[in-house]
Write an enzyme that holds these catalytic residues in place. Structure first.
Site, PDB file in Angstrom:
ATOM      1  CB  SER A 119     -19.287  49.576 -61.133  1.00 58.30           C
ATOM      2  OG  SER A 119     -19.555  50.901 -60.811  1.00 58.30           O
ATOM      3  CG  HIS A 142     -19.596  49.120 -55.487  1.00 58.27           C
ATOM      4  ND1 HIS A 142     -20.533  48.249 -55.963  1.00 58.27           N
ATOM      5  CD2 HIS A 142     -19.620  50.182 -56.329  1.00 58.27           C
ATOM      6  CE1 HIS A 142     -21.084  48.757 -57.052  1.00 58.27           C
ATOM      7  NE2 HIS A 142     -20.550  49.922 -57.287  1.00 58.27           N
ATOM      8  CD  GLU A 154     -21.724  45.290 -53.850  1.00 58.48           C
ATOM      9  OE1 GLU A 154     -22.711  44.598 -54.147  1.00 58.48           O
ATOM     10  OE2 GLU A 154     -20.887  45.661 -54.701  1.00 58.48           O
ATOM     11  CG  ASN A 192     -22.811  47.074 -60.592  1.00 56.72           C
ATOM     12  OD1 ASN A 192     -23.864  47.477 -61.083  1.00 56.72           O
ATOM     13  ND2 ASN A 192     -21.946  47.884 -60.009  1.00 56.72           N
TER      14      ASN A 192
END
Ligand code: NAI
Length: 287
Positions: A119, A142, A154, A192
């Site tokens: 993350s 991700h 991602e 994030n």
């Protein structure tokens, strides 16, 4: 691009969802964990989820049986060496991830793409654990929770990741109905980084372990803000331990900027073993 054989390492919240999604896309998947209990739990939860879809007539029993055959549960030593793609989804700890990648580099054949579902850790730091020859084939992938439902993936290009490979992965996920986004290898990538305040600010507003106030904040953000989940419900689903590690790592990466600072309540929850839904106790209680 051919992705037919996938190895997912870590059979927790994310790894089991990612493995399930690849099997649903008819890939042959080997799901690995260093805990056999965790592998049993993951198998039960994935099979239960497919059985429920069959009951609701959203999936044929023939397809469910096919997917069950495509998904195997193993320890790393028993995994075949010729996977097209490996997705690492173990705990958010840089040293542990680097140790694992050094092993994976030796285990898998040179064509295998290695990826991390981290993350928050820089992809180039994890890529340092593998041989220079492999670094072009090392990327960030991700996924979001739950991985079978959330469309965004991602695709993160590290310093040495091959640009062409990132574009091919983008197109492959796009062709499978995901919504890929090409990202720079910057702390927290896109979501994030942006989402930090969605957790941090409500923690600062509530400030203490008070379920009534948390429910109020969740309610307001859903009813007034239009969010599908409130921040406290979402942190319980993500895992408070995981969310806390990510908060700390993004905060460190931005030289401890106050706006990214972790809240003492997150730390206390982790110390008390209240990790959220997976331990049946987080900001809220679960049966
Ligand atoms: P989790 O705690 O649910 O699962 C981690 C699993 O890894 C556990 O089953 C553990 O037994 C296993 N494990 C630990 N070390 C291992 C090793 N050396 N070899 C094999 N297995 C090992 O964690 P979660 O939530 O699934 O997170 C995994 C990764 O995904 C983390 O990097 C996290 O930051 C990332 N992530 C988490 C999201 C979430 O919503 N929970 C969302 C997107 C990414």
């Amino acid at each position: 691009m051919k992705i037919e054989r996938v190895v997912v390492i870590g059979a927790g919240t994310m790894g089991s969802g990612i493995a399930q999604w690849f099997a649903q896309e008819m890939c042959f998947v080997e799901l690995v964990d260093n805990s056999s209990d965790q592998l049993d739990r993951a198998k039960k939860s994935i099979h239960d989820s497919w059985n429920k879809l069959v009951e609701k007539e959203k999936l044929t029993s023939c397809k469910a049986e096919q997917m069950k055959k495509l998904l195997e549960f193993k320890s790393l030593d028993n995994v075949s060496k010729n996977a097209d793609l490996v997705v690492e989804a173990i705990i958010e700890n840089l040293d542990v991830k680097k140790d694992l990648f050094a092993k994976l580099d030796k285990h898998f054949s040179e064509h295998t793409i290695l990826s991390s579902n981290t993350s928050s850790f820089p992809i180039h730091l994890m890529a340092e654990a593998v041989s220079t020859a492999r670094r072009g084939n090392f990327v960030g992938l991700h996924f979001f929770n739950p991985a079978t439902i959330m469309k965004l993936v991602e695709v993160i290009k590290g310093k040495d990741s091959d640009q062409e490979l990132c574009h091919e992965l983008y197109s492959w996920f796009d062709s499978k109905g995901k919504k890929p986004a090409l990202c720079k290898d910057s702390p927290g990538f896109i979501v994030n980084r942006v989402a930090r305040n969605f957790y941090g600010e409500p923690l600062r507003i509530v400030g203490e372990d008070d379920e009534r106030k948390m429910r109020e904040v969740d309610h307001i953000l859903k009813e007034v803000g239009g969010f599908k989940m409130g921040p406290f419900e979402l942190m319980d689903m993500i895992g408070i331990d995981v969310n806390y590690s990510v908060t700390c790592s993004v905060w460190e990466a931005y030289d401890r900027e106050p706006r990214f600072a972790p809240h003492r309540l997150q730390k206390k929850m982790v110390e008390d073993g209240r990790f959220g839904r997976k331990t049946k106790r987080g900001y809220y209680k679960y049966d």
